[in-house]
Design a protein around this motif. Structure first.
Motif, PDB file in Angstrom:
ATOM      1  N   ARG A 150       6.958  33.846  59.680  1.00 38.45           N
ATOM      2  CA  ARG A 150       6.036  34.988  59.675  1.00 38.45           C
ATOM      3  C   ARG A 150       4.789  34.570  58.914  1.00 38.45           C
ATOM      4  N   THR A 206       0.030  34.843  58.940  1.00 39.87           N
ATOM      5  CA  THR A 206      -1.229  35.406  59.417  1.00 39.87           C
ATOM      6  C   THR A 206      -2.140  34.269  59.850  1.00 39.87           C
ATOM      7  N   ARG A 238      -3.356  40.139  60.919  1.00 36.79           N
ATOM      8  CA  ARG A 238      -2.065  40.811  61.002  1.00 36.79           C
ATOM      9  C   ARG A 238      -0.945  39.782  60.844  1.00 36.79           C
ATOM     10  N   GLU A 239       0.090  40.162  60.150  1.00 36.25           N
ATOM     11  CA  GLU A 239       1.242  39.284  60.043  1.00 36.25           C
ATOM     12  C   GLU A 239       1.984  39.288  61.376  1.00 36.25           C
ATOM     13  N   GLN A 240       2.309  38.101  61.864  1.00 37.67           N
ATOM     14  CA  GLN A 240       2.984  37.957  63.144  1.00 37.67           C
ATOM     15  C   GLN A 240       4.106  36.933  63.023  1.00 37.67           C
ATOM     16  N   LYS A 264       4.155  39.992  68.431  1.00 39.87           N
ATOM     17  CA  LYS A 264       3.038  40.713  67.839  1.00 39.87           C
ATOM     18  C   LYS A 264       3.496  41.446  66.575  1.00 39.87           C
ATOM     19  N   SER A 265       2.529  42.015  65.892  1.00 42.99           N
ATOM     20  CA  SER A 265       2.858  42.731  64.657  1.00 42.99           C
ATOM     21  C   SER A 265       3.764  43.936  64.912  1.00 42.99           C
TER      22      SER A 265
END
Length: 584
Positions: free
Chosen positions: A285, A287, A302-304, A322-323
């Motif tokens: 995980r 960004t 966004r963290e993905q 995706k987030s």
């Protein structure tokens, strides 16, 4: 029979003898030693770089090695002379009997030109793979022709080939297709369609709407899409794939299998592929940095869930989820390629349009990671096709609404012309397709020039019995080929000898366009010989007289041009083009 491979084996054998005698040191690597046609035909029939590539590791002067090698090669009865040129190249001249053997091989060996280079390895060639949202367009045409010819070439060169079409039926575009088809359904029911921005406007969906009415009557009218979207999506996709299959058939393209993206969802296949990468420590995980250059106004970090693709040669790591937890477009593509690896293919080849260039590194990284580097992935990009007529940009009916279809092109000039011309440029070079030029009967049109050569050969074969000649396969294979001594005849025989070598070069580089180039050159040598006969009666193919000597001479010449036709037919078969035996 591959004459160049045979002579190279002789060169290597002579080098081994020189090592045994102490002239050369033991243990020299000879993989870089080549035997090929010289750049200038006046220098000989073949040339080898053996002395040049071995000089440094042997600690000797190239000319010294070349002279010692020439002395060894002189004992081979096929080699008339071996001459040292320049700093150490070695030019070879061969006995005419060698070219006679080539002609006989082309006439009698059905596998002449075929190679076992692939050693039966399993290769998957995935091509076309267009979204099932409309008919194939002219850009897909080039990808279809290139992929199909490449698959045939690899099969000819000894690979076990599977042709596959990946159906992109799992994304949002098929929802758009369903909504577009629904408007055509409303139209079929007598209502005014609302083709708003974002829907597919082409009238190719009109028959789909009519088929929907036939299937459901008016039961779907005035209902929310929650009642019909799923059913219409599946129905419209099936209708589009039937259209695409029909388009491919018009181009003489036949797939071994169709693979549905939708089959990856809800089956655990995507999850399994990502878990495999996770177990290798390649999922995390994080960004991502904003795109290089101008940052979009709506950019938000966004963290993905990311795939560490940089560990396998990519420029940046790539998101797979995706987030909000939904999969990215990349995730099912990873799963699909994981399935390819799991199916046991030794080599994967993807044919993409030029607009997918940004996808190359990430897909190669994914396959490298999933296969632990054991399964190579080669991605071939096909550049754009520009349509012209008499040199001017040409626009057609565009029944698709926004583009020219594959069927439009094929209906104009036929599948054979379309396929051949699509292979007259390397796949990653732009291609101009002029409808007037590809159908004109001139030397400048390679399609015509090659087909005309084959038709000329068959015109001779049809007329020969009237002149008292037996031109059956048995008779031609027994012809006295020692009568072929003219320079123009030997030039044509030498071109035939290059066919097996050219096949391996083209297959090694995944370059089927080389086959088209070779056929044009072979046809040029044939036409040159034919035209020489207009001025030199001794070169004409049909006998001018009834004497046995005259007939024997003609039979040898017909054997030569029949061998030419055999090779042309093999080459055209790889390109997916039907040989023409009579011009109309």
């Amino acid at each position: 029979m591959n004459l160049f491979t045979d002579i190279r084996a002789t060169v290597l054998d002579c080098l081994t003898q020189l090592q045994a005698e102490g002239t050369l040191p033991e243990g020299l690597a000879t993989a870089a030693v080549t035997v090929e046609p010289p750049r200038d035909a006046a220098h000989g029939d073949m040339a080898t770089n053996a002395a040049m590539v071995l000089a440094k590791p042997a600690g000797l002067k190239p000319r010294d090695i070349a002279e010692a090698l020439a002395a060894k090669l002189a004992s081979d009865p096929r080699i008339v002379s071996a001459e040292v040129a320049g700093p150490g190249f070695l030019n070879l001249r061969l006995d005419p009997v060698v070219w006679q053997e080539v002609i006989k091989a082309a006439l009698t060996d059905r596998s002449y030109g075929r190679s076992q280079m692939g050693q039966g390895q399993k290769v998957m060639v995935e091509y076309v793979s267009a979204n099932p949202t409309g008919p194939l367009h002219v850009g897909h045409t080039r990808g279809a022709v290139f992929g199909d010819a490449l698959a045939s070439l690899l099969d000819y060169a000894g690979w076990d080939v599977t042709r596959e079409y990946y159906i992109n039926d799992g994304g949002a575009q098929v929802d758009v297709l369903a909504r577009s088809a629904y408007e055509r359904y409303r139209e079929a029911c007598g209502q005014e369609p609302e083709i708003i921005d974002g829907l597919y406007p082409g009238d190719y969906l009109v028959p789909v709407g009519e088929a929907m009415k036939e299937k459901w009557g008016e039961a779907l009218l005035d209902k929310g899409e929650q009642f019909w979207l799923e059913d219409v999506r599946e129905f419209a996709t099936e209708q589009m794939m039937a259209l695409i299959r029909s388009d491919l058939a018009a181009l003489n393209v036949e797939m071994d299998s169709f693979y549905s993206e939708k089959s990856l969802y809800g089956t655990g296949r995507i999850e399994s592929a990502i878990e495999t990468l996770d177990h290798k420590g390649l999922i995390y995980r994080g960004t991502l940095e904003p795109p290089k250059g101008k940052v979009p106004e709506d950019w938000e970090p966004r963290e993905q869930v990311l795939f560490r693709s940089t560990a396998h040669g990519d420029d940046v790591d790539r998101p797979v989820a995706k987030s909000d937890g939904s999969w990215t477009y990349f995730a099912p593509d990873i799963a699909y390629h994981y399935d390819k690896v799991e199916r046991g293919f030794d080599l994967l080849i993807d044919v993409f349009g030029a607009d997918h260039g940004g996808y190359v590194k990430r897909m190669k990284a994914a396959v490298s990671a999933l296969s632990d580097g054991k399964v190579p992935l080669d991605i071939k990009l096909t550049q754009l096709v520009k349509l012209y007529k008499d040199g001017e940009p040409f626009k057609m009916s565009k029944r698709a609404g926004t583009f020219v279809t594959l069927r439009d092109v094929v209906d104009q000039v036929g599948p054979d012309v379309t396929r051949f011309h699509m292979l007259t440029r390397k796949n990653d070079a732009p291609l101009d397709f002029d409808f007037a030029k590809v159908t004109e009967q001139s030397k400048d049109n390679p399609v015509f020039y090659v087909q005309y050569a084959n038709a000329r050969v068959h015109s001779v074969l049809r007329k020969a019995p009237e002149a008292g000649l037996d031109v059956s396969d048995a008779a031609l294979s027994g012809a006295d080929l020692s009568l072929l001594t003219h320079e123009a005849e030997l030039t044509l025989a030498k071109s035939i000898a290059e066919w097996p070598r050219l096949v391996e070069i083209a297959a090694k580089g995944n370059e089927p366009h080389r086959i088209a180039f070779y056929l044009y050159d072979l046809a040029s040598d044939f036409h040159a010989l034919w035209n020489r006969g207009n001025d030199e009666p001794s070169l004409r193919f049909l006998p001018d007289g009834d004497s046995e000597a005259t007939k024997a001479n003609s039979l040898s010449k017909i054997a030569l041009i029949k061998a030419t036709s055999v090779v042309i037919s093999h080459g055209l078969a790889i390109l997916g083009v039907t040989p023409v035996e009579e011009m109309r």
